[in-house]
Enzyme design. Sequence first.
Site, PDB file in Angstrom:
ATOM      1  CG  ASP A  33      -2.029   1.001   1.157  1.00 28.60           C
ATOM      2  OD1 ASP A  33      -2.285   1.541   0.054  1.00 28.60           O
ATOM      3  OD2 ASP A  33      -2.653   1.269   2.191  1.00 28.60           O
ATOM      4  N   GLY A  34       0.468   2.240  -0.790  1.00 32.85           N
ATOM      5  CA  GLY A  34       1.130   3.534  -0.730  1.00 32.85           C
ATOM      6  C   GLY A  34       1.717   4.038  -2.028  1.00 32.85           C
ATOM      7  CD1 TRP A  38       7.374   6.741  -2.280  1.00 27.89           C
ATOM      8  CD2 TRP A  38       7.125   7.040  -4.473  1.00 27.89           C
ATOM      9  NE1 TRP A  38       8.630   6.816  -2.832  1.00 27.89           N
ATOM     10  CE2 TRP A  38       8.509   6.997  -4.172  1.00 27.89           C
ATOM     11  CE3 TRP A  38       6.724   7.208  -5.794  1.00 27.89           C
ATOM     12  CZ2 TRP A  38       9.492   7.129  -5.163  1.00 27.89           C
ATOM     13  CZ3 TRP A  38       7.704   7.351  -6.779  1.00 27.89           C
ATOM     14  CH2 TRP A  38       9.066   7.309  -6.458  1.00 27.89           C
ATOM     15  CG  HIS A  50       0.771   1.990  -9.769  1.00 27.60           C
ATOM     16  ND1 HIS A  50       0.358   1.547  -8.531  1.00 27.60           N
ATOM     17  CD2 HIS A  50      -0.251   2.744 -10.266  1.00 27.60           C
ATOM     18  CE1 HIS A  50      -0.871   2.008  -8.280  1.00 27.60           C
ATOM     19  NE2 HIS A  50      -1.247   2.737  -9.311  1.00 27.60           N
ATOM     20  NE  ARG A  84      -6.814   1.908  -6.668  1.00 29.59           N
ATOM     21  CZ  ARG A  84      -5.628   1.766  -6.104  1.00 29.59           C
ATOM     22  NH1 ARG A  84      -4.532   1.881  -6.836  1.00 29.59           N
ATOM     23  NH2 ARG A  84      -5.527   1.530  -4.806  1.00 29.59           N
ATOM     24  CG  LEU A 144       9.985 -16.885  -2.938  1.00 30.48           C
ATOM     25  CD1 LEU A 144       9.765 -16.946  -1.421  1.00 30.48           C
ATOM     26  CD2 LEU A 144      10.389 -15.474  -3.350  1.00 30.48           C
ATOM     27  NE  ARG A 207      -8.441   0.263   4.539  1.00 29.85           N
ATOM     28  CZ  ARG A 207      -7.882   1.460   4.659  1.00 29.85           C
ATOM     29  NH1 ARG A 207      -7.634   1.964   5.856  1.00 29.85           N
ATOM     30  NH2 ARG A 207      -7.549   2.171   3.586  1.00 29.85           N
ATOM     31  CB  SER A 209      -7.940  -3.888   2.011  1.00 27.70           C
ATOM     32  OG  SER A 209      -7.788  -2.656   2.690  1.00 27.70           O
ATOM     33  CD  GLU A 220       0.935 -13.629  15.744  1.00 19.98           C
ATOM     34  OE1 GLU A 220       0.913 -12.472  16.202  1.00 19.98           O
ATOM     35  OE2 GLU A 220       0.375 -14.601  16.299  1.00 19.98           O
TER      36      GLU A 220
END
Length: 255
Positions: A33-34, A38, A50, A84, A144, A207, A209, A220
């Site tokens: 998020d952000g 930014w 993005h 959006r 991974l 949150r 979302s 956690e």
Amino acid sequence: MSGAPKLQSLPEAASPDTASPGALPCHVAIIMDGNRRWAEARGLPVALGHKAGAEAVRRTIEACVQQGVGWLTLFAFSSENWLRPADEVKALTGLLRLYLRSEVATFAKEGIRLRVIGDRARFGTETVREIDQAEAVTAGGTRLNLNVALSYGARAEIVAAAQAIAAAAREGRLDPDAIDEASFARHLFTADMPDPDLIIRTSGEQRLSNFLLWQAAYAEFVFQDVLWPDYGAEHLARALRDFGRRERRFGARTG
């Protein structure tokens, strides 16, 4: 992401800024998020926020491998993001395709298995084909497990699972009395994946979302006051250290 540096070759040894001591989560999920804030703080177009966020994705993947995290799920595009502005959606979907093209070979080389969870059909035939190809090329990766949530909404995921179970019961392929948590989970996008141990959200918001609502039952949470494009290995290490200090009881009483 033309001109942007690609994912670097990943070292075998852990980085100096490791999360030890403490337990390491098997599965880390991140609500990235952000990006918009930014860009706005710098007077830049949202699309550049993005793009900067995509660079943070690279850093975070590298850091997870260095730390020994086996599973990473990134919330990249929610089902609500389709609402959006059209130019932002176009920029996001275009960035997705560029990212797939630029990174998939490195993922395959470095042992990173890519999977996409969510309603990929909404991205159109060409993008779906590229997603399918990226998943196939990286299917052998064991270093991974990278899951990217695209056009994903947890409520829609749960509803779809309920519909699939109802259809199976109606057609006689499933005994309703045999439905339990395990059988329900097998109908989710994450059917063969471990639940997240740690969910991180950046930008200071606190949150979920509509992210991994079923799977987050005993996760956690760590909320970090950093905008996603600024995220890096040191932020991940702090979150892992925080996780390592916690006592996980999974609902059991102690003392």
